[in-house]
Enzyme design. Sequence first.
Site, mmCIF file in Angstrom:
data_model
loop_
_atom_site.group_PDB
_atom_site.id
_atom_site.type_symbol
_atom_site.label_atom_id
_atom_site.label_comp_id
_atom_site.label_asym_id
_atom_site.label_seq_id
_atom_site.Cartn_x
_atom_site.Cartn_y
_atom_site.Cartn_z
ATOM 1 N N LYS A 181 -9.068 2.712 -1.988
ATOM 2 C CA LYS A 181 -9.301 2.031 -0.714
ATOM 3 C C LYS A 181 -10.685 2.401 -0.195
ATOM 4 O O LYS A 181 -11.058 3.583 -0.167
ATOM 5 C CB LYS A 181 -8.219 2.443 0.288
ATOM 6 C CG LYS A 181 -8.274 1.738 1.627
ATOM 7 C CD LYS A 181 -7.057 2.097 2.476
ATOM 8 C CE LYS A 181 -7.027 1.359 3.797
ATOM 9 N NZ LYS A 181 -5.785 1.659 4.570
ATOM 10 N N GLU B 86 0.830 -1.197 0.000
ATOM 11 C CA GLU B 86 0.000 0.000 0.000
ATOM 12 C C GLU B 86 0.872 1.258 0.000
ATOM 13 O O GLU B 86 1.845 1.350 0.760
ATOM 14 C CB GLU B 86 -0.876 -0.042 1.246
ATOM 15 C CG GLU B 86 -1.756 1.164 1.482
ATOM 16 C CD GLU B 86 -2.512 1.064 2.802
ATOM 17 O OE1 GLU B 86 -3.450 1.853 3.002
ATOM 18 O OE2 GLU B 86 -2.145 0.206 3.646
ATOM 19 N N CYS C 29 -5.568 -3.048 2.418
ATOM 20 C CA CYS C 29 -5.319 -3.083 3.862
ATOM 21 C C CYS C 29 -6.574 -3.219 4.721
ATOM 22 O O CYS C 29 -7.122 -4.303 4.855
ATOM 23 C CB CYS C 29 -4.506 -1.858 4.269
ATOM 24 S SG CYS C 29 -3.671 -2.063 5.871
#
Length: 678
Positions: free
Chosen positions: A121, A52, A177
């Site tokens: 994200k 990330e 994540c």
Amino acid sequence: MDFASLYAHDFVRIASCVPRAAVGNPGFAVDETLKLARAGDAAGTAVLLFPELGLSSYAIDDLLFQDAMLDAVEAAIARLVDESKALLPVLVVGAPLRSAGRLYNTAVVIHRGEILGVVPKAYLPNYREFYERRHFTPGLGVMGREITVAGRAVPFGMDLLFRSTGSIAYTFHIEICEDVWVPLPPSTRGALAGAEILLNLSASNITIGKAEDRRLLCASQSARMIAAYAYSAAGPGESTTDLAWDGQAAIFENGRLLAETDRFPVRAEMAIADIDLARLRQERMRVNTFGDCQREEGEAAFRTVAFAQDAPERTVTLGRAVERFPFVPADPARLREDCYEAYHIQVQGLAKRLQATGLSKAVIGVSGGLDSTQALIVAVKAMDLLGRPRGDVLAYTLPGFATSDETKSNAWALMRALGVTAAEIDIRPAARQMLADMGHPYADGRAVYDVTFENVQAGLRTDYLFRLANHNGGLVVGTGDLSELALGWCTYGVGDHMSHYNVNASVPKTLIQHLIRFVARSGDVDEETVEILQAILATEISPELVPAAPGQQIQSTQQIVGPYALQDFTLYYLTRYGFRPSRIAYLAHHAWGDANAGVWPMDLPAAERRAYSLAEIRRWMEVFLRRFFTSQFKRSTLPNGPKISSGGSLSPRGDWRAPSDGEASVWLAELAANLPKD
């Protein structure tokens, strides 16, 4: 496509990467990314996953708002696109990107000089040490949009799936994540929409115990989604102002860890795994509840980004470990656990059947071979469990024309050692009478040892056992195993095919010997019994129905039906996963082609640690296929018996339901067409 290449058999190689990092240095990040990309290309890897925000670094706080930094990231992406044109892998890298006046934490997908798409994200953590909402806009609700990256307008949103339409055919989904830590990860809908490979770019600082939490999350997500799940966390070089980084990268497949990097590395790391797409696709097709959930939840409106990725012309050798014995794990701890469970499943099954019938006796034929030995041990243990005397097990040895002194003495020794009620019935007089009544040449003194000669003996043994059960108020405990049922190596009807309850019905031959070894080591039997069990384990597998001429070896089962090691391998992959024969042969050759490669199950005799050529694999697979399909009528009328392993059973009431008059032509033709003769 090259038969020896993994890409010819529905595997795809992916890698989860942990590059070296330098805080807030996109130029350095591109250099390190390209080094790993070139290494992945050399290894024939299809997909490379990176951490990330890897191009900017994750822990740079308000530097994420600096135009100089954001411009440098886009320049880095442009360079990465340009310098990866000739490389095979799809590169999935993390970067902060601007769109419509907002900043997003994104995954950028690059292949062959093109940006295929950008995924934001969804869930931004803003608790404890995390402060992502200070900088980023959540990707939730971002659908159907475009974003301009390095001067290119590309698809942007959480609604993207990426699908290769080339000779390497697969579909993947991306989340970032925190997305996997929420109750409903975005990858859930991605998998329901068809993604087989799920990718997670993560930074994920390390604290005590967190690594195991990540493994648990990723493994469980891969199991629930019947998918591969790759995870990459930030490693060396990230800022340690307030946090630390362990660089954990791992790849899971349907709940199983395939590969993982060393944590806290000092250099770049890459976990590589070959994903078995055929297995995942078979499981999704087979597990109907997966499809039910898909329909119930509704198929999300994903956009599919198609790209063409073709396998390299060179051979890419399968790097995945394939167990030689799919029913017998090489890992000692796992093997002990499997044997413990199998043994107690057998015991519980028989104990329940004795209780349900109200019968006081278990009647069993004991030959001195592997199968009857294990069944007798189970019968004795079932009586122990029920608090009944071992004398309620009525065990009979039934010698015929070819019974050897060795097996007969082993049978008697075992019966005495276990404390059962033991007896011997010589079936030869009855067999001679039956053969004479039939007009068989043997009755005239001719050495004609045909199938009738064999089945008269097998049938009489079973007939005696059933009548003995009637006479003594007992039930007949079957001894034949799963491998014999698969190969039709049993006498139909009044023969070893039939019993009142068969404790071995779903135990393959390759597992039986390990169950006996498990009992020998368990402490449940004394040293004398252990020695007897060792002698039985060392005995040639034989039906002992055809007399051997002076100086000749006894009748060998494996010389007729093939090595059980290979036949159990084919059985597992044919019935459990429905793989085509040529693919099973490829896997078998990978597992069995080199005796010095890989790990063998413990205690396996040295003589059994051998290799098989592709020609041998072909020969015995043809035997398996012919025997398997023509013997279905025997499996259609099986007695009851407990399912033992995830490899399945052949009960018509369980895992395998097939027509009794089917034929092997389709499978034999596939093998002939796709397995090279040389």
